[in-house]
Design a protein around this motif. Structure first.
Motif, PDB file in Angstrom:
ATOM      1  N   PHE A  62       4.208   2.138  -7.351  1.00 56.38           N
ATOM      2  CA  PHE A  62       3.585   1.012  -7.668  1.00 56.38           C
ATOM      3  C   PHE A  62       2.523   0.697  -8.494  1.00 56.38           C
ATOM      4  CE2 PHE A  62       5.060  -1.929  -4.148  1.00 56.38           C
ATOM      5  CZ  PHE A  62       6.475  -1.940  -4.222  1.00 56.38           C
ATOM      6  N   LYS A  63       1.637  -0.089  -9.588  1.00 55.48           N
ATOM      7  CA  LYS A  63       0.805   0.366 -10.598  1.00 55.48           C
ATOM      8  C   LYS A  63      -0.571   0.137  -9.286  1.00 55.48           C
ATOM      9  CE  LYS A  63       2.706  -1.944 -14.513  1.00 55.48           C
ATOM     10  NZ  LYS A  63       3.048  -3.366 -15.231  1.00 55.48           N
ATOM     11  N   ARG A  64      -1.752   0.586  -9.603  1.00 52.22           N
ATOM     12  CA  ARG A  64      -3.094   0.530  -8.486  1.00 52.22           C
ATOM     13  C   ARG A  64      -3.833  -0.768  -8.926  1.00 52.22           C
ATOM     14  NH1 ARG A  64      -4.364   4.089  -5.179  1.00 52.22           N
ATOM     15  NH2 ARG A  64      -3.650   5.774  -5.789  1.00 52.22           N
ATOM     16  N   LEU A  65      -2.787  -2.222  -8.272  1.00 50.96           N
ATOM     17  CA  LEU A  65      -3.362  -3.487  -8.196  1.00 50.96           C
ATOM     18  C   LEU A  65      -4.216  -3.663  -6.946  1.00 50.96           C
ATOM     19  CD1 LEU A  65      -0.079  -5.287 -10.365  1.00 50.96           C
ATOM     20  CD2 LEU A  65      -2.207  -3.968 -11.398  1.00 50.96           C
ATOM     21  N   ILE A  66      -4.806  -4.585  -6.834  1.00 54.30           N
ATOM     22  CA  ILE A  66      -5.428  -4.916  -6.378  1.00 54.30           C
ATOM     23  C   ILE A  66      -4.721  -5.717  -5.288  1.00 54.30           C
ATOM     24  CG2 ILE A  66      -6.888  -6.853  -5.242  1.00 54.30           C
ATOM     25  CD1 ILE A  66      -8.176  -7.117  -8.244  1.00 54.30           C
ATOM     26  N   VAL A  67      -4.111  -4.857  -3.432  1.00 53.59           N
ATOM     27  CA  VAL A  67      -3.155  -5.344  -2.807  1.00 53.59           C
ATOM     28  C   VAL A  67      -3.352  -6.786  -2.252  1.00 53.59           C
ATOM     29  CG1 VAL A  67      -2.865  -4.649  -0.288  1.00 53.59           C
ATOM     30  CG2 VAL A  67      -3.527  -3.123  -1.851  1.00 53.59           C
ATOM     31  N   LYS A  68      -4.638  -7.777  -2.350  1.00 56.69           N
ATOM     32  CA  LYS A  68      -4.844  -8.892  -1.701  1.00 56.69           C
ATOM     33  C   LYS A  68      -3.701  -9.746  -2.983  1.00 56.69           C
ATOM     34  CE  LYS A  68      -8.044 -11.848  -0.139  1.00 56.69           C
ATOM     35  NZ  LYS A  68      -9.987 -12.517  -0.487  1.00 56.69           N
ATOM     36  N   ILE A 104       7.224  -8.220  -8.258  1.00 56.29           N
ATOM     37  CA  ILE A 104       7.406  -7.109  -7.763  1.00 56.29           C
ATOM     38  C   ILE A 104       7.849  -6.097  -9.001  1.00 56.29           C
ATOM     39  CG2 ILE A 104       8.906  -5.839  -5.746  1.00 56.29           C
ATOM     40  CD1 ILE A 104       8.769  -7.920  -4.375  1.00 56.29           C
ATOM     41  N   THR A 105       9.089  -6.420  -9.364  1.00 57.30           N
ATOM     42  CA  THR A 105       9.495  -5.327 -10.096  1.00 57.30           C
ATOM     43  C   THR A 105       8.094  -5.501 -10.696  1.00 57.30           C
ATOM     44  OG1 THR A 105      12.167  -6.226 -10.410  1.00 57.30           O
ATOM     45  CG2 THR A 105      11.238  -4.612 -12.183  1.00 57.30           C
ATOM     46  N   SER A 106       7.393  -6.161 -11.599  1.00 57.71           N
ATOM     47  CA  SER A 106       6.700  -5.667 -12.246  1.00 57.71           C
ATOM     48  C   SER A 106       5.419  -5.182 -12.376  1.00 57.71           C
ATOM     49  CB  SER A 106       5.884  -7.108 -12.749  1.00 57.71           C
ATOM     50  OG  SER A 106       5.504  -8.131 -11.740  1.00 57.71           O
ATOM     51  N   TRP A 107       5.235  -5.135 -10.708  1.00 54.76           N
ATOM     52  CA  TRP A 107       4.353  -4.046  -9.934  1.00 54.76           C
ATOM     53  C   TRP A 107       4.949  -2.075 -10.190  1.00 54.76           C
ATOM     54  CZ3 TRP A 107       4.524  -6.627  -4.495  1.00 54.76           C
ATOM     55  CH2 TRP A 107       3.830  -8.141  -5.132  1.00 54.76           C
ATOM     56  N   GLU A 108       6.351  -2.094 -10.747  1.00 53.00           N
ATOM     57  CA  GLU A 108       6.250  -1.065 -11.428  1.00 53.00           C
ATOM     58  C   GLU A 108       5.588  -0.033 -11.628  1.00 53.00           C
ATOM     59  OE1 GLU A 108      11.014  -0.550  -9.608  1.00 53.00           O
ATOM     60  OE2 GLU A 108      10.195  -1.845 -11.268  1.00 53.00           O
ATOM     61  N   VAL A 109       5.594   1.386 -11.464  1.00 56.02           N
ATOM     62  CA  VAL A 109       4.895   2.244 -12.418  1.00 56.02           C
ATOM     63  C   VAL A 109       6.054   2.637 -13.668  1.00 56.02           C
ATOM     64  CG1 VAL A 109       4.000   4.282 -12.932  1.00 56.02           C
ATOM     65  CG2 VAL A 109       3.180   2.726 -10.683  1.00 56.02           C
ATOM     66  N   ILE A 162       1.232  -1.253  -0.311  1.00 60.44           N
ATOM     67  CA  ILE A 162      -0.029   0.046   0.022  1.00 60.44           C
ATOM     68  C   ILE A 162       1.169   1.188  -0.411  1.00 60.44           C
ATOM     69  CG2 ILE A 162      -1.888   1.209   1.116  1.00 60.44           C
ATOM     70  CD1 ILE A 162      -2.324  -1.244   1.862  1.00 60.44           C
ATOM     71  N   ARG A 163       1.662   1.348   1.044  1.00 61.89           N
ATOM     72  CA  ARG A 163       2.414   1.864   0.710  1.00 61.89           C
ATOM     73  C   ARG A 163       3.302   2.661  -0.547  1.00 61.89           C
ATOM     74  NH1 ARG A 163       7.788   1.766   4.044  1.00 61.89           N
ATOM     75  NH2 ARG A 163       9.134   1.258   2.359  1.00 61.89           N
ATOM     76  N   GLY A 164       3.813   1.597  -0.964  1.00 63.27           N
ATOM     77  CA  GLY A 164       4.199   1.951  -2.333  1.00 63.27           C
ATOM     78  C   GLY A 164       3.608   1.616  -3.704  1.00 63.27           C
ATOM     79  N   ILE A 165       1.730   1.803  -3.561  1.00 67.84           N
ATOM     80  CA  ILE A 165       0.779   2.258  -4.191  1.00 67.84           C
ATOM     81  C   ILE A 165       0.504   3.864  -4.348  1.00 67.84           C
ATOM     82  CG2 ILE A 165      -1.577   2.179  -4.937  1.00 67.84           C
ATOM     83  CD1 ILE A 165      -0.861  -1.034  -4.760  1.00 67.84           C
ATOM     84  N   ARG A 166       0.358   4.356  -2.864  1.00 63.34           N
ATOM     85  CA  ARG A 166       0.599   5.314  -2.277  1.00 63.34           C
ATOM     86  C   ARG A 166       1.071   6.517  -2.905  1.00 63.34           C
ATOM     87  NH1 ARG A 166      -1.819   4.830   3.040  1.00 63.34           N
ATOM     88  NH2 ARG A 166      -4.121   4.305   2.108  1.00 63.34           N
ATOM     89  N   ALA A 167       2.688   5.988  -2.850  1.00 63.90           N
ATOM     90  CA  ALA A 167       4.559   6.704  -3.048  1.00 63.90           C
ATOM     91  C   ALA A 167       3.634   6.819  -4.757  1.00 63.90           C
ATOM     92  CB  ALA A 167       5.289   6.153  -2.619  1.00 63.90           C
ATOM     93  N   GLY A 168       3.120   6.096  -5.415  1.00 71.32           N
ATOM     94  CA  GLY A 168       3.584   6.260  -7.223  1.00 71.32           C
ATOM     95  C   GLY A 168       4.895   4.931  -7.977  1.00 71.32           C
TER      96      GLY A 168
END
Length: 197
Positions: free
Chosen positions: A150-156, A192-197, A142-148
């Motif tokens: 990570f992509k906005r994916l489903i955290v679960k 994890i790298t694939s989640w990066e923006v 969630i921290r990574g998503i909020r900081a931009g």
């Protein structure tokens, strides 16, 4: 007050030494007597601290995991790390701990199988033990998503992927007796790298 401190110290020592008994003997063959012998005390003295072998085993696991938990919380709290760096460091620590305690995970597996045979739900036991870890990973995601980051994916779903890969690593270490976890760690980092923006 000194008696309480001494009691806690002795209990801690018993838990540490009992881990060796469970690793050497396996859960089923570890007995109260063998644990008492390893600790250099009588069975009667051991009963002062613990009701049964089951309580000692769970206490030993908790003792082992509490040290790992402190390390993981320190990594998660390090604000100089990006979310990606924190997740990768946490996963490396978990895998390192699993590798160092490989035999214990074999004992844990036989314990879970015994629970299932007795009609209990091993999944519920495991779920209760890893809930903090899963929460910690979700918090970092969630921290990574909020900081931009990570992509906005489903955290679960993100959490489930990393947790599943962690379980696979433990299975390879404990059941397949593999020594290398490099491929699993590489897969975790790729995810994890694939989640990066």
């Amino acid at each position: 007050m000194a008696i309480v401190v001494e009691h806690d110290k002795r209990k801690h020592e018993i838990l540490q030494k009992s881990l060796d008994v469970f690793i050497d003997e396996g859960y089923e063959d570890a007995t109260f007597q063998k644990i008492a012998d390893r600790c250099g005390i009588t069975r009667t003295t051991l009963y002062i601290y613990f009701k049964n072998k089951h309580e000692i085993f769970l206490g030993s696991i908790k003792e082992l995991l509490s040290g790992l938990e402190v390390t993981l919380l320190d990594i998660a709290g390090n604000t100089r790390l990006t979310a990606k760096e924190a997740l990768i460091q946490i996963l490396h620590e978990i895998i390192k701990s699993c590798t160092e305690n490989k035999k214990l995970f074999s004992v844990l597996l036989s314990y879970l199988i015994q629970l299932k045979k007795s009609g209990q739900d091993p999944n519920e036991r495991v779920r209760r033990r890893v809930i903090k870890l899963r929460h910690l990973m979700s918090t970092i995601i969630i921290r990574g998503i909020r900081a931009g980051e990570f992509k906005r994916l489903i955290v679960k779903n993100m959490n489930e992927l990393i947790y599943g890969l962690t379980e696979a690593a433990i299975f390879r270490l404990a059941v397949l007796n593999e020594d290398s976890t490099k491929e699993i760690l590489d897969a975790m980092e790729l995810a994890i790298t694939s989640w990066e923006v």
